[in-house]
Design a protein around this motif. Structure first.
Motif, PDB file in Angstrom:
ATOM      1  N   LEU A 191       0.819  -1.206   0.000  1.00 19.63           N
ATOM      2  CA  LEU A 191       0.000   0.000   0.000  1.00 19.63           C
ATOM      3  C   LEU A 191       0.859   1.264   0.000  1.00 19.63           C
ATOM      4  N   PRO A 192       0.345   2.356  -0.556  1.00 19.28           N
ATOM      5  CA  PRO A 192       1.116   3.601  -0.612  1.00 19.28           C
ATOM      6  C   PRO A 192       1.267   4.246   0.758  1.00 19.28           C
ATOM      7  N   ALA A 193       2.223   5.175   0.833  1.00 26.67           N
ATOM      8  CA  ALA A 193       2.507   5.861   2.092  1.00 26.67           C
ATOM      9  C   ALA A 193       1.258   6.570   2.604  1.00 26.67           C
ATOM     10  N   GLY A 194       1.116   6.607   3.889  1.00 28.49           N
ATOM     11  CA  GLY A 194      -0.055   7.222   4.497  1.00 28.49           C
ATOM     12  C   GLY A 194      -1.157   6.199   4.698  1.00 28.49           C
ATOM     13  N   ILE A 195      -1.512   5.502   3.620  1.00 28.45           N
ATOM     14  CA  ILE A 195      -2.534   4.451   3.739  1.00 28.45           C
ATOM     15  C   ILE A 195      -1.991   3.301   4.573  1.00 28.45           C
ATOM     16  N   SER A 196      -0.714   2.972   4.362  1.00 25.07           N
ATOM     17  CA  SER A 196      -0.096   1.928   5.194  1.00 25.07           C
ATOM     18  C   SER A 196      -0.162   2.307   6.667  1.00 25.07           C
ATOM     19  N   GLY A 197       0.175   3.552   6.961  1.00 22.98           N
ATOM     20  CA  GLY A 197       0.128   4.014   8.344  1.00 22.98           C
ATOM     21  C   GLY A 197      -1.277   3.950   8.915  1.00 22.98           C
ATOM     22  N   LEU A 198      -2.274   4.290   8.085  1.00 24.60           N
ATOM     23  CA  LEU A 198      -3.660   4.243   8.541  1.00 24.60           C
ATOM     24  C   LEU A 198      -4.073   2.826   8.887  1.00 24.60           C
ATOM     25  N   LEU A 199      -3.695   1.862   8.037  1.00 23.82           N
ATOM     26  CA  LEU A 199      -4.098   0.489   8.290  1.00 23.82           C
ATOM     27  C   LEU A 199      -3.286  -0.154   9.413  1.00 23.82           C
ATOM     28  N   ILE A 200      -2.048   0.278   9.588  1.00 22.22           N
ATOM     29  CA  ILE A 200      -1.297  -0.191  10.755  1.00 22.22           C
ATOM     30  C   ILE A 200      -1.931   0.369  12.025  1.00 22.22           C
ATOM     31  N   ALA A 201      -2.414   1.601  11.936  1.00 21.30           N
ATOM     32  CA  ALA A 201      -3.192   2.150  13.045  1.00 21.30           C
ATOM     33  C   ALA A 201      -4.441   1.309  13.285  1.00 21.30           C
ATOM     34  N   GLY A 202      -5.007   0.768  12.196  1.00 19.59           N
ATOM     35  CA  GLY A 202      -6.144  -0.132  12.333  1.00 19.59           C
ATOM     36  C   GLY A 202      -5.782  -1.406  13.085  1.00 19.59           C
ATOM     37  N   ILE A 203      -4.548  -1.879  12.872  1.00 13.79           N
ATOM     38  CA  ILE A 203      -4.087  -3.050  13.619  1.00 13.79           C
ATOM     39  C   ILE A 203      -4.004  -2.716  15.109  1.00 13.79           C
ATOM     40  N   PHE A 204      -3.489  -1.523  15.419  1.00 12.76           N
ATOM     41  CA  PHE A 204      -3.473  -1.105  16.814  1.00 12.76           C
ATOM     42  C   PHE A 204      -4.893  -0.983  17.358  1.00 12.76           C
ATOM     43  N   ALA A 205      -5.796  -0.445  16.543  1.00 10.47           N
ATOM     44  CA  ALA A 205      -7.190  -0.318  16.962  1.00 10.47           C
ATOM     45  C   ALA A 205      -7.781  -1.672  17.284  1.00 10.47           C
ATOM     46  N   ALA A 206      -7.455  -2.653  16.458  1.00 13.12           N
ATOM     47  CA  ALA A 206      -7.976  -3.999  16.652  1.00 13.12           C
ATOM     48  C   ALA A 206      -7.541  -4.563  18.000  1.00 13.12           C
TER      49      ALA A 206
END
Length: 876
Positions: free
Chosen positions: A718-733
């Motif tokens: 995934l492109p920059a920024g989106i990767s960070g958002l989805l990794i944040a989603g992993i933390f959210a999970a």
């Protein structure tokens, strides 16, 4: 708030320092060359030696070579009985030693595996016959020598076979019963689990559905469900002397005692005859060498023509072909440098590295000190090498862009701010534990949803459908069967009694002992659950950034602990609401991006999944040991009754709403959200399978656990920024479950134990609640550290074990109290004790699938408790 900012700065620095990229999965180096055999000045190398490890040293024994001249120069092949060991006196200092002890035969081309009793060598051949004997080579560190003891004899003399050890069972496939004979479809096994090797007996099993073979290649690796025996390539030496090169592949599942064909050798070829293979990660087999047979076929055509010309006595043409053969042998390029990886889940191969020299065949890859050693072997027909190749596995990570780091840091900042914001509203324990009854039903419902699914959903379910199929789909759907029971049976009791914890009811219904047992069981369970939900995202962060996994666990534990301690249940619920949005949004975004990336889009994903039987949902087999629909329904119903009816993390949500009607609405909100969420996350795993089938080179072969598959896609594609958002989603999970566990376990301790006995009456109760949260949070974090040191193939499976074995009896006790007027405290206690014993037996003998563990706990407790209540009749 200063602590939060300091933590965020620390997180930011670690993330920035940890990001790097590494595209080389394998690192190559050399160990000291093998020393000469007795009476020789040089060591040309050995083909077919017995190789392995015992008591920390590398053993190379037996084997054969051409010590004087090459075979086309008239050299004679010689077999050896000598044993060499490679010892390491320092960190990088290796020393070869030739032992005085000898093998029983001058032989080679057999097998060798490490056992607790020494290196077990078996089969092979001498210069004129095949061998059926086996023996142990035991290195004695104190004496510096080895001892030889006999081992279990093979059912028949056998050589040039393939072998691999799957857990505690050794398997042998193919080979020759005598020299210059046809290949065999022999398949043998040897159980190595008995502590006395004199009891080991070889067993003959049914062979694979394919041609007989010798010089095949094998490896042990997981197929996503169980460790299996994989068989590749080889050649079939027919009775007329012709050689048929094989390119097919087969797999044997010991748990099912069943063979399956991976490839018939046409559409997908495995040109690895006589090569070496070893397994890395959770699902990759590496072919470090092997012959494709094309040059062998050319040599055989020339030799056949020479034989015909010799019969016809055509001297002119004979000389031409003899020169061709000599030129072919002298200029043979070797057995290649390409290293190929085969993924046992996608059944795809891809090039992953290149050897520094030519491939070494007719030898074995040996695991020594977490590195793979390929000692000596053959590099061209008739030509050996004394080289000892060492292969180190390099874990791959991917870059995080500065924008990704900013997104993740902002996410932590928002969570910390929410904890600080709600801390100002915490005036007493009613606010801290119940939110003062201020929570709207929809927020409570979203919080229930986030707590129940969270990390298990975001990572483990896509990993499960990636590795297997949709067999677990019905497990989530059972919430619709359980929701009416929760609404009609459990919630009215909790609301009417105005309890803070579910376990207060147990004291009212039975006695204090039952309440304390239930409370302590719940707290233990939550500590275990915290370990799982902390460990999951820590794997992800470690994979994508390279930050040490223990640092990841500590950081996530600290941040979650800070906002949970400050804001209480209100902070937990409202952060859950935000995290569910990130959770579902990230999964949907990933799914859309995968669909656009694959040629053919959604239709192509569905077709690929259907071809590979990924949409298997209803397995109607009458079995409780396999993930059948009966297992899903039975296990799901009782697991959900236990979770939604007795789990304080859920019960606490029912008590935060203003009315019972709103509590009921929160349950239905969670149930309704389960449908789209299950479809989304199950399909994410299926889409990832289709993606890595289309792009096999993008899959990281070094994964130790397939639960990292989704975050790997996020970080690498995934492109920059989106990767960070989805990794944040992993933390959210993770954090939505983690914070709930901290708060509910602290609530249980404070209410059911500390306040119940009136300990520390002078201590402010709100302060005590926060201290309890701190202790629980630290305990869960330490348990996650322990899990990080364990070899766990699937955290989904481990979570189900914890759920069933630790609190399986709680559901039985609650149902006993709610449904039976005859039940009493002695009967309930007896039921819990018997249920705990049943669960120990179930875990030990595994008569049912792990998902049914909750059912066995509930049913055994209810039946035993009801029966015992009749025996101990007393006050109701």
């Amino acid at each position: 708030m200063r602590l939060n900012i300091f933590t965020l700065i620390f997180v930011f620095q670690l993330i920035v320092s940890g990001v790097y990229g590494n595209n080389e999965y394998l690192k190559f180096s050399s160990l000291p060359e093998l020393i000469p055999n007795s009476g020789q000045s040089i060591q040309p190398g050995l083909a077919g030696p017995y190789t392995g490890v015992d008591n920390g040293v590398l053993i190379v024994a037996g084997g054969a070579n051409f010590p004087d001249k090459l075979p086309w120069e008239g050299g004679a092949k010689k077999y050896y009985d000598e044993i060499f060991i490679l010892d390491r006196s320092g960190e990088e200092e290796y020393i070869w030693k030739r032992m005085e002890e000898k093998l029983p035969f001058a032989s080679g081309y057999g097998g060798a595996v490490s056992t607790p009793h020494g290196l077990l060598c078996f089969g092979g051949n001498t210069s004129n016959e095949c061998v059926s004997e086996s023996w142990f080579i035991r290195f004695l560190p104190g004496k510096g020598n080895v001892e030889i003891k006999p081992g279990p004899k093979l059912p028949a003399s056998l050589t040039n076979f393939a072998f691999a050890k799957v857990k505690n069972t050794l398997f042998v496939a193919g080979g020759l019963l005598s020299l210059n004979a046809s290949a065999q479809n022999v398949f043998l096994s040897l159980d190595l689990s008995d502590s006395n090797p004199e009891n080991w007996k070889w067993e003959t099993l049914s062979g694979w559905n394919g041609e007989a073979r010798a010089f095949a290649v094998t490896a042990a690796q997981s197929n996503g469900v169980a460790d299996c025996f994989y068989l590749f390539s080889g050649r079939n030496i027919k009775s007329n002397g012709e050689v048929d090169i094989l390119y097919d592949a087969h797999v044997y599942d010991p748990s099912l005692q069943k063979w399956e064909v991976i490839s018939d050798g046409n559409n997908q070829k495995f040109p690895v005859m006589a090569g070496t293979a070893f397994s890395i990660g959770a699902s990759t087999i590496v072919f470090a060498s092997g012959a494709d047979g094309e040059l062998m076929k050319k040599q055989m055509r020339i030799e056949k023509r020479i034989s015909q010309l010799q019969e016809n006595k055509d001297t002119d043409e004979l000389k031409t072909y003899q020169n061709q053969l000599l030129n072919h042998l002298q200029n043979h390029p070797g057995f290649g440098k390409k290293i190929t990886g085969f993924n046992t889940l996608t059944n795809k191969t891809t090039e992953i590295a290149h050897l520094p020299g030519t491939g070494q065949v007719t030898t074995a890859a040996v695991l020594w000190n977490n590195e793979f050693i390929i000692p000596t072997g053959e590099i061209r027909p008739g030509v050996r090498t004394p080289n000892i190749l060492k292969i180190s596995i390099q874990k791959d990570t991917r870059h995080l862009n500065w924008l990704d780091v900013v997104v993740i840091a902002l996410y932590f900042l928002v969570l910390s701010w929410m904890g600080y914001f709600f801390s100002k509203r915490q005036k007493n324990t009613n606010d801290y534990f119940k939110g003062g009854g201020r929570i709207p039903w929809w927020a409570a419902g979203l919080s229930i949803f986030g707590t129940a699914l969270s990390a298990i959903t975001f990572m483990a379910i896509p990993a499960k459908t990636f590795t297997t199929d949709w067999s677990y789909f019905m497990l989530n759907m059972t919430i619709f069967l359980v929701a009416p029971i929760i609404i009609l049976l459990f919630i009215p009791f909790y609301r009417k009694l105005n309890v803070t914890t579910a376990y207060e009811y147990l004291e009212n219904r039975f006695n204090l002992t039952i309440r304390l047992i239930a409370s302590l069981s719940f707290i233990i369970y939550q500590v275990g659950r915290m370990g799982v939900v902390l460990f999951l995202p820590s794997i992800a962060l470690n994979v994508v950034t390279g930050i040490d996994i223990f640092v990841c666990i500590a950081l996530m534990g600290i941040v979650s602990l800070v906002y949970t301690m400050l804001g209480g249940i209100e902070a937990v619920i409202w952060t859950d609401v935000m995290q569910v949005i990130v959770l579902l949004g990230g999964a949907i975004l990933s799914l859309v991006l995968i669909i656009f990336k694959i040629d053919g889009g959604f239709q192509s994903i569905v077709e690929t999944a259907a071809e590979n039987h990924k949409f298997n949902v209803f397995d109607l087999t009458l079995s409780l040991k396999q993930p059948t629909v009966w297992v899903m329904l039975l296990g799901g119903i009782f697991a959900n009754i236990t979770t939604y009816g007795t789990d304080q993390t859920m019960v606490q949500r029912y008590l935060t709403t203003k009315t019972q009607k709103e509590a009921n609405q929160s349950v239905w909100t969670n149930a309704i959200l389960t449908i789209p969420a299950t479809l989304i996350f199950f399909f994410v795993g299926t889409a990832l399978f289709a993606f890595y089938q289309s792009f096999p080179g993008e899959l990281n072969p070094t994964f130790q656990n397939n639960d990292a598959i989704f975050p790997w896609y996020v970080a690498s594609q995934l492109p920059a920024g989106i990767s960070g958002l989805l990794i944040a989603g992993i933390f959210a999970a993770a954090m939505s479950s983690l914070s709930s566990s901290m708060n509910s376990a602290a609530t249980t301790y404070s209410t059911d134990i500390h306040f119940r006995f009136g300990w520390s009456k002078t201590t402010n109760q709100l302060k005590l609640a926060r201290i309890a949260t701190l202790v629980v949070g630290i305990s869960g974090t330490l348990f996650a550290f322990m899990m990080a040191t364990m070899n766990i193939q699937s955290l989904w499976d481990e979570f189900q074990k914890v759920l069933g074995l630790v609190i399986g009896s709680l559901g039985g006790v609650f149902l006993l109290g709610l449904l039976s007027k005859k039940a009493n405290s002695k009967g309930a206690l007896t039921g819990m004790i018997i249920s705990f014993g049943v669960q120990i037996l179930v875990a030990g003998y595994q008569p049912v699938h792990l998902i049914v563990y909750s059912a066995t706990g509930v049913i055994s407790c209810f039946i035993a408790g009801w029966g015992a209540s009749w025996l101990f009749r007393g006050k109701k």
